[in-house]
Design a protein around this motif. Structure first.
Motif, PDB file in Angstrom:
ATOM      1  N   ALA A   1      -4.546   9.216  -2.446  1.00  0.00           N
ATOM      2  CA  ALA A   1      -3.564   9.299  -3.534  1.00  0.00           C
ATOM      3  C   ALA A   1      -4.238   9.107  -4.891  1.00  0.00           C
TER       4      ALA A   1
ATOM      5  N   LEU B   1      -9.814   0.040  -0.180  1.00  0.00           N
ATOM      6  CA  LEU B   1      -8.409   0.341   0.091  1.00  0.00           C
ATOM      7  C   LEU B   1      -8.274   1.292   1.274  1.00  0.00           C
TER       8      LEU B   1
ATOM      9  N   ARG C   1      -5.438   6.365   2.930  1.00  0.00           N
ATOM     10  CA  ARG C   1      -4.265   7.048   2.393  1.00  0.00           C
ATOM     11  C   ARG C   1      -4.056   6.706   0.911  1.00  0.00           C
ATOM     12  N   VAL C   2      -4.461   5.478   0.520  1.00  0.00           N
ATOM     13  CA  VAL C   2      -4.350   5.086  -0.888  1.00  0.00           C
ATOM     14  C   VAL C   2      -5.450   5.751  -1.711  1.00  0.00           C
ATOM     15  N   THR C   3      -6.669   5.788  -1.179  1.00  0.00           N
ATOM     16  CA  THR C   3      -7.753   6.441  -1.921  1.00  0.00           C
ATOM     17  C   THR C   3      -7.496   7.944  -2.060  1.00  0.00           C
TER      18      THR C   3
ATOM     19  N   LEU D   1      -6.970  -1.512  -9.080  1.00  0.00           N
ATOM     20  CA  LEU D   1      -6.728  -1.642  -7.640  1.00  0.00           C
ATOM     21  C   LEU D   1      -7.964  -2.237  -6.972  1.00  0.00           C
TER      22      LEU D   1
ATOM     23  N   PHE E   1       0.838  -1.204   0.000  1.00  0.00           N
ATOM     24  CA  PHE E   1       0.000   0.000   0.000  1.00  0.00           C
ATOM     25  C   PHE E   1       0.873   1.255   0.000  1.00  0.00           C
ATOM     26  N   ASP E   2       1.988   1.214   0.742  1.00  0.00           N
ATOM     27  CA  ASP E   2       2.927   2.348   0.746  1.00  0.00           C
ATOM     28  C   ASP E   2       3.434   2.624  -0.669  1.00  0.00           C
TER      29      ASP E   2
ATOM     30  N   ILE F   1       2.099   1.715  -3.628  1.00  0.00           N
ATOM     31  CA  ILE F   1       1.026   2.196  -4.503  1.00  0.00           C
ATOM     32  C   ILE F   1       0.743   3.674  -4.245  1.00  0.00           C
ATOM     33  N   GLU F   2       0.653   4.028  -2.955  1.00  0.00           N
ATOM     34  CA  GLU F   2       0.406   5.420  -2.587  1.00  0.00           C
ATOM     35  C   GLU F   2       1.500   6.336  -3.127  1.00  0.00           C
TER      36      GLU F   2
END
Length: 309
Positions: free
Chosen positions: A132, A125, A128-130, A152, A93-94, A96-97
């Motif tokens: 991004a 998700l 923090r990913v959403t 994703l 996740f880090d 991808i972000e």
């Protein structure tokens, strides 16, 4: 010395493949498989493999630009991936972000008019990913030159099921008439963003399956499929060009079959009514490749000449 010779051979083969590639596909979709196995073979952890794979992704964007490909969809995270151990998920996740923010701010993305979009069940998700995703889509959403779709929390069956439920709900509420349910209505409810029909699916890592990837736009379009052995971090331009060649071979065969059917149909109709054959041929000609259209035109001219005699 042996390494330099090998590199020279690879470059020569790459040039050969490049000469063999013509127009190529419009939309390529890639299943980026093998990151974890790549890392494991080197004694590294899974996140190291994913980071190495991210570098390959950037190279593929360059190759797409060079070949005039207009849309690329990357299978970055499936719904099944949620079952992975927590110590693998958080670094993923880090990554991808970080990559979404990086793409959104990259000069090359803005210089080349790249529209970055996410498809899938994004709400599953981490926030923090959403965030991004929202940032990347807002920064690049107005571009039209090239589309980069990041799949994703994606699963093809899940997408179809959600679309079907949406259609049923719309019919039950009276917002949609049952007689108006067609391909366009279903497609409109698929994904978060519109997607072109897929011309070519590439899967790395040695497995020969498409893993529930874009069933509506790939299977429905009878997309060509290219499976290759290298893990995603090892995927090379030669591998990419081989995939393009697979697409062109399949496209040439498909066009040949379509042309043969069109010519056969015109001949069959001409045996009964020439005027009708000319009308049918004119309609079919617009659906063929340039070469196919030329062949059909020649057949129409032959039929017309025979009738005049």
């Amino acid at each position: 010395m042996r390494t330099r010779v090998r590199e020279g051979v690879d470059r020569a083969y790459e040039r050969l493949l490049r000469r063999e590639v013509d127009d190529g596909p419009t939309h390529v979709a890639i299943i980026q498989d093998g990151n974890r196995r790549y890392a494991r073979d080197r004694g590294d952890d899974a996140p190291d493999g994913h980071r190495a794979g991210a570098q390959t992704t950037e190279q593929v964007l360059d190759w797409c630009e060079e070949l005039g490909i207009e849309e690329l969809t990357l299978y970055a995270f499936s719904t099944e991936n949620f079952n992975r151990p927590e110590h693998e998920l958080e670094p993923l996740f880090d990554l991808i972000e970080n990559k979404l923010y990086e793409f959104a701010d990259a000069e090359r993305v803005h210089d080349n008019g790249v529209c970055v979009r996410a498809i899938g069940d994004i709400d599953r998700l981490p926030e923090r990913v959403t965030d991004a995703v929202d940032y990347a889509e807002e920064r690049t959403g107005h571009y039209e030159q090239f589309r980069l779709n990041i799949a994703l929390a994606y699963g093809g069956r899940n997408e179809l099921l959600r679309a079907a439920r949406d259609v049923v709900t719309a019919v039950q509420s009276g917002d949609l008439a049952l007689d108006d349910v067609d391909d366009a209505e279903v497609e409109r409810r698929l994904y978060r963003q519109p997607v072109r029909d897929v011309d070519l699916i590439i899967r790395t890592g040695g497995d020969e399956r498409t893993s529930n990837f874009l069933p509506w736009h790939a299977n429905g379009n009878e997309a060509a499929v290219y499976f290759c052995a290298p893990y995603w971090p090892e995927f090379s331009k030669v591998d990419f060009l081989r995939g393009i060649r697979t697409y062109e071979s399949r496209e040439a065969s498909w066009q040949r079959t379509r042309t043969e059917r069109a010519v056969a149909l015109v001949r069959a109709v001409a045996g009964v009514e020439l005027e009708e054959a000319l009308a049918v041929g004119t309609r079919l000609r617009d659906q063929l490749s340039n070469r196919g259209a030329e062949e059909l035109s020649a057949e129409l001219e032959r039929q017309n000449a025979e009738s005049a005699d």
